[in-house]
Design a protein around this motif. Structure first.
Motif, PDB file in Angstrom:
ATOM      1  N   ILE A 193      47.840  36.316   5.064  1.00 26.12           N
ATOM      2  CA  ILE A 193      49.187  35.796   4.850  1.00 26.12           C
ATOM      3  C   ILE A 193      49.703  35.177   6.148  1.00 26.12           C
ATOM      4  O   ILE A 193      49.642  35.795   7.210  1.00 26.12           O
ATOM      5  CB  ILE A 193      50.148  36.910   4.393  1.00 26.12           C
ATOM      6  CG1 ILE A 193      49.618  37.600   3.134  1.00 26.12           C
ATOM      7  CG2 ILE A 193      51.550  36.346   4.171  1.00 26.12           C
ATOM      8  CD1 ILE A 193      49.488  36.725   1.938  1.00 26.12           C
ATOM      9  N   GLY A 194      50.215  33.954   6.044  1.00 24.65           N
ATOM     10  CA  GLY A 194      50.700  33.283   7.245  1.00 24.65           C
ATOM     11  C   GLY A 194      51.681  32.175   6.923  1.00 24.65           C
ATOM     12  O   GLY A 194      52.374  32.220   5.900  1.00 24.65           O
ATOM     13  N   ARG A 195      51.736  31.181   7.758  1.00 29.25           N
ATOM     14  CA  ARG A 195      52.734  30.118   7.649  1.00 29.25           C
ATOM     15  C   ARG A 195      52.663  29.401   6.310  1.00 29.25           C
ATOM     16  O   ARG A 195      51.568  29.149   5.803  1.00 29.25           O
ATOM     17  CB  ARG A 195      52.572  29.114   8.795  1.00 29.25           C
ATOM     18  CG  ARG A 195      52.825  29.760  10.154  1.00 29.25           C
ATOM     19  CD  ARG A 195      53.017  28.721  11.258  1.00 29.25           C
ATOM     20  NE  ARG A 195      53.288  29.406  12.525  1.00 29.25           N
ATOM     21  CZ  ARG A 195      54.469  29.865  12.887  1.00 29.25           C
ATOM     22  NH1 ARG A 195      55.494  29.711  12.069  1.00 29.25           N
ATOM     23  NH2 ARG A 195      54.637  30.474  14.041  1.00 29.25           N
ATOM     24  N   GLU A 196      53.843  29.109   5.772  1.00 30.80           N
ATOM     25  CA  GLU A 196      54.031  28.411   4.502  1.00 30.80           C
ATOM     26  C   GLU A 196      53.789  29.301   3.279  1.00 30.80           C
ATOM     27  O   GLU A 196      54.094  28.907   2.150  1.00 30.80           O
ATOM     28  CB  GLU A 196      53.132  27.163   4.399  1.00 30.80           C
ATOM     29  CG  GLU A 196      53.266  26.190   5.555  1.00 30.80           C
ATOM     30  CD  GLU A 196      54.690  25.694   5.727  1.00 30.80           C
ATOM     31  OE1 GLU A 196      55.383  25.482   4.722  1.00 30.80           O
ATOM     32  OE2 GLU A 196      55.113  25.533   6.897  1.00 30.80           O
ATOM     33  N   ASP A 197      53.241  30.503   3.479  1.00 35.94           N
ATOM     34  CA  ASP A 197      53.036  31.415   2.352  1.00 35.94           C
ATOM     35  C   ASP A 197      54.349  32.097   1.989  1.00 35.94           C
ATOM     36  O   ASP A 197      55.201  32.334   2.858  1.00 35.94           O
ATOM     37  CB  ASP A 197      51.994  32.487   2.693  1.00 35.94           C
ATOM     38  CG  ASP A 197      50.608  31.909   2.881  1.00 35.94           C
ATOM     39  OD1 ASP A 197      50.336  30.836   2.309  1.00 35.94           O
ATOM     40  OD2 ASP A 197      49.793  32.537   3.593  1.00 35.94           O
ATOM     41  N   GLU A 198      54.509  32.428   0.711  1.00 35.07           N
ATOM     42  CA  GLU A 198      55.679  33.167   0.257  1.00 35.07           C
ATOM     43  C   GLU A 198      55.266  34.555  -0.218  1.00 35.07           C
ATOM     44  O   GLU A 198      54.214  34.714  -0.858  1.00 35.07           O
ATOM     45  CB  GLU A 198      56.392  32.413  -0.869  1.00 35.07           C
ATOM     46  CG  GLU A 198      57.000  31.104  -0.407  1.00 35.07           C
ATOM     47  CD  GLU A 198      57.866  30.429  -1.470  1.00 35.07           C
ATOM     48  OE1 GLU A 198      58.016  31.009  -2.585  1.00 35.07           O
ATOM     49  OE2 GLU A 198      58.396  29.332  -1.197  1.00 35.07           O
ATOM     50  N   VAL A 199      56.084  35.540   0.136  1.00 31.98           N
ATOM     51  CA  VAL A 199      55.827  36.932  -0.241  1.00 31.98           C
ATOM     52  C   VAL A 199      57.077  37.474  -0.918  1.00 31.98           C
ATOM     53  O   VAL A 199      58.178  37.417  -0.353  1.00 31.98           O
ATOM     54  CB  VAL A 199      55.482  37.790   1.000  1.00 31.98           C
ATOM     55  CG1 VAL A 199      55.231  39.239   0.581  1.00 31.98           C
ATOM     56  CG2 VAL A 199      54.261  37.223   1.716  1.00 31.98           C
ATOM     57  N   ILE A 200      56.911  37.999  -2.122  1.00 32.79           N
ATOM     58  CA  ILE A 200      58.040  38.542  -2.884  1.00 32.79           C
ATOM     59  C   ILE A 200      58.198  40.025  -2.565  1.00 32.79           C
ATOM     60  O   ILE A 200      57.210  40.779  -2.560  1.00 32.79           O
ATOM     61  CB  ILE A 200      57.814  38.354  -4.397  1.00 32.79           C
ATOM     62  CG1 ILE A 200      57.680  36.866  -4.737  1.00 32.79           C
ATOM     63  CG2 ILE A 200      58.956  38.978  -5.192  1.00 32.79           C
ATOM     64  CD1 ILE A 200      57.283  36.594  -6.182  1.00 32.79           C
ATOM     65  N   LEU A 201      59.444  40.454  -2.311  1.00 26.42           N
ATOM     66  CA  LEU A 201      59.710  41.860  -2.017  1.00 26.42           C
ATOM     67  C   LEU A 201      61.137  42.194  -2.431  1.00 26.42           C
ATOM     68  O   LEU A 201      61.969  41.300  -2.597  1.00 26.42           O
ATOM     69  CB  LEU A 201      59.482  42.172  -0.539  1.00 26.42           C
ATOM     70  CG  LEU A 201      60.380  41.498   0.501  1.00 26.42           C
ATOM     71  CD1 LEU A 201      60.426  42.333   1.770  1.00 26.42           C
ATOM     72  CD2 LEU A 201      59.857  40.099   0.846  1.00 26.42           C
ATOM     73  N   PRO A 202      61.456  43.476  -2.614  1.00 26.90           N
ATOM     74  CA  PRO A 202      62.786  43.859  -3.086  1.00 26.90           C
ATOM     75  C   PRO A 202      63.876  43.647  -2.038  1.00 26.90           C
ATOM     76  O   PRO A 202      63.651  43.820  -0.837  1.00 26.90           O
ATOM     77  CB  PRO A 202      62.638  45.336  -3.434  1.00 26.90           C
ATOM     78  CG  PRO A 202      61.483  45.809  -2.614  1.00 26.90           C
ATOM     79  CD  PRO A 202      60.552  44.642  -2.509  1.00 26.90           C
ATOM     80  N   ALA A 203      65.071  43.317  -2.518  1.00 28.42           N
ATOM     81  CA  ALA A 203      66.214  43.092  -1.634  1.00 28.42           C
ATOM     82  C   ALA A 203      66.835  44.399  -1.157  1.00 28.42           C
ATOM     83  O   ALA A 203      67.548  44.429  -0.156  1.00 28.42           O
ATOM     84  CB  ALA A 203      67.273  42.257  -2.355  1.00 28.42           C
ATOM     85  N   PHE A 204      66.563  45.490  -1.886  1.00 24.99           N
ATOM     86  CA  PHE A 204      67.120  46.800  -1.541  1.00 24.99           C
ATOM     87  C   PHE A 204      65.986  47.668  -1.014  1.00 24.99           C
ATOM     88  O   PHE A 204      65.205  48.249  -1.772  1.00 24.99           O
ATOM     89  CB  PHE A 204      67.752  47.433  -2.778  1.00 24.99           C
ATOM     90  CG  PHE A 204      68.442  48.755  -2.517  1.00 24.99           C
ATOM     91  CD1 PHE A 204      69.610  48.811  -1.770  1.00 24.99           C
ATOM     92  CD2 PHE A 204      67.927  49.932  -3.020  1.00 24.99           C
ATOM     93  CE1 PHE A 204      70.249  50.013  -1.524  1.00 24.99           C
ATOM     94  CE2 PHE A 204      68.558  51.147  -2.790  1.00 24.99           C
ATOM     95  CZ  PHE A 204      69.718  51.193  -2.041  1.00 24.99           C
ATOM     96  N   SER A 205      65.879  47.729   0.305  1.00 19.81           N
ATOM     97  CA  SER A 205      64.762  48.429   0.941  1.00 19.81           C
ATOM     98  C   SER A 205      65.014  48.494   2.431  1.00 19.81           C
ATOM     99  O   SER A 205      65.980  47.933   2.947  1.00 19.81           O
ATOM    100  CB  SER A 205      63.453  47.686   0.649  1.00 19.81           C
ATOM    101  OG  SER A 205      62.349  48.352   1.225  1.00 19.81           O
ATOM    102  N   TYR A 206      64.114  49.192   3.149  1.00 23.74           N
ATOM    103  CA  TYR A 206      64.163  49.181   4.601  1.00 23.74           C
ATOM    104  C   TYR A 206      63.653  47.833   5.100  1.00 23.74           C
ATOM    105  O   TYR A 206      62.949  47.104   4.390  1.00 23.74           O
ATOM    106  CB  TYR A 206      63.322  50.331   5.171  1.00 23.74           C
ATOM    107  CG  TYR A 206      63.477  50.498   6.654  1.00 23.74           C
ATOM    108  CD1 TYR A 206      64.720  50.777   7.211  1.00 23.74           C
ATOM    109  CD2 TYR A 206      62.388  50.373   7.502  1.00 23.74           C
ATOM    110  CE1 TYR A 206      64.880  50.920   8.583  1.00 23.74           C
ATOM    111  CE2 TYR A 206      62.532  50.518   8.876  1.00 23.74           C
ATOM    112  CZ  TYR A 206      63.770  50.789   9.408  1.00 23.74           C
ATOM    113  OH  TYR A 206      63.919  50.923  10.761  1.00 23.74           O
TER     114      TYR A 206
END
Length: 363
Positions: free
Chosen positions: A69-82
């Motif tokens: 994973i690096g530049r220009e890649d998108e990673v989905i993750l939750p908005a409510f988290s650490y």
């Protein structure tokens, strides 16, 4: 919230012996206890490979780097988290794409995932918050259908299972933390990755060791992240107590349930279907905007409580440029309150805490 000295006293003899064995041997870096812990932890989780590292945040970075994973890649993750996951995505030059969570289990909304996937999406980070499970079977199906990597963040969920399988064994790779307050915690910092993909595990081990398989032969870009032998020795002891720790927390959660379930202004946590919750946190929701009042009242009664977490990720100055409105997450930041839940609590302690909560509403 937790009584670490009390826990140490209960395990003192074994932990002191383990520490002194390392001191006598002097193998402080990548010592025998590290090898033993990786093997034992892998057997506990029923995975083929465990790669230990310095902390849970490093584990997330190593996972992302191992997957390319690096530049220009998108990673989905939750908005409510650490913040650890979003930090690592940004530090690698990738773009975090936030998704709201559900109001009952506090986990990533699976129905929103497909809407966010595009040609730049490379991975989903599923955070199993509070010891609860995300809807991991559905998330894994979405990831596979869209040819995405799935990283499971198990920093708060070690010991939890879904349909009989340990969380962290549904995706490509999983990360965890051994921060002292965790169900399996050491006496400092520590972390690990685990996977059934042997090739990915080998790459993660290289990333964690300056990108080398053997000394002075750097094959890929890496970092320096390793679990201290002393911490591994402590974890070897504490791993034998992990199930008893979780069983006690399950019992405590049951008492909380029974004592708090009929309070009109309190919503007690629910368990996702098919999960065995590990109860890293016991998180209630407070109605009518009185959460902060209740927290202060409890503290005056000698009861500590915590707010995990007081802000949606893009409400922090460091991440404020990240797009999105997350109404459920926003509401949770104003409602949630984590009560003490650790093996040192007695039934009398729990009754006292619940009585203090009840007295707040009749005061």
């Amino acid at each position: 919230m937790i009584d670490l000295p009390l826990e140490y006293e209960a395990q003192k003899s074994e932990i002191d012996t383990a520490i002194h064995q390392v001191l006598a041997k002097g193998d402080f870096i990548k010592g025998q206890a590290v090898i033993e812990f990786e093997k034992s932890f892998g057997e506990y989780l029923n995975v083929s490979s465990v790669v230990s590292c310095a902390n849970g945040t490093d584990a997330l970075q190593i996972a992302l780097m191992s997957l390319g994973i690096g530049r220009e890649d998108e990673v989905i993750l939750p908005a409510f988290s650490y913040a650890a996951a979003i930090e690592m995505v940004l530090l690698l030059g990738a773009k975090p794409v936030l998704v709201d969570v559900d109001p009952i289990y506090f986990q990533i909304q699976t129905e929103e995932l497909s809407k966010l996937i595009n040609s730049k999406t490379k991975a989903i980070i599923a955070v199993h918050l509070y010891g609860q499970s995300a809807d991991i079977a559905v998330i894994a199906e979405i990831a596979e259908k869209n040819n995405l990597f799935l990283i499971e963040d198990c920093a708060q969920s070690i010991g939890a299972t879904f349909t009989g399988k340990h969380l962290g064994t549904f995706g490509d790779i999983a990360c965890t933390s051994f921060f002292p307050t965790k169900n399996l915690g050491c006496y400092g910092d520590g972390g690990a990755l685990f996977t059934n993909n042997i090739e990915l595990a080998s790459r993660a081990r290289m990333v964690a060791s300056h990108g080398q398989q053997k000394k002075y032969d750097h094959q890929i870009l890496g970092i320096n992240s390793r679990l201290d032998t002393l911490q591994a020795a402590i974890l070897n002891v504490k791993l034998t107590y992990l199930q008893a720790t979780i069983d006690k927390k399950i019992s405590i959660a049951g008492i909380y349930h029974s004592l708090l379930q009929n309070l009109e202004d309190i919503i007690i946590p629910e368990e996702f279907s098919g999960i065995k919750h590990s109860w890293h946190q016991y998180t209630i929701k407070i109605k009518n905007g009185r959460r902060d009042e209740l927290k202060a009242y409890l503290l005056a009664k000698g009861v500590t409580s915590m707010i995990h977490y007081p802000k949606v990720l893009n409400e922090h100055p460091a991440f404020k440029y990240i797009e999105g409105e997350f109404p459920v997450s926003r509401a949770l930041t104003q409602e949630i309150l984590c009560l003490p839940i650790h093996p040192g609590l007695t039934n009398e302690d729990i009754v006292y805490i619940c009585d203090a909560i009840k007295s707040f509403y009749v005061a």
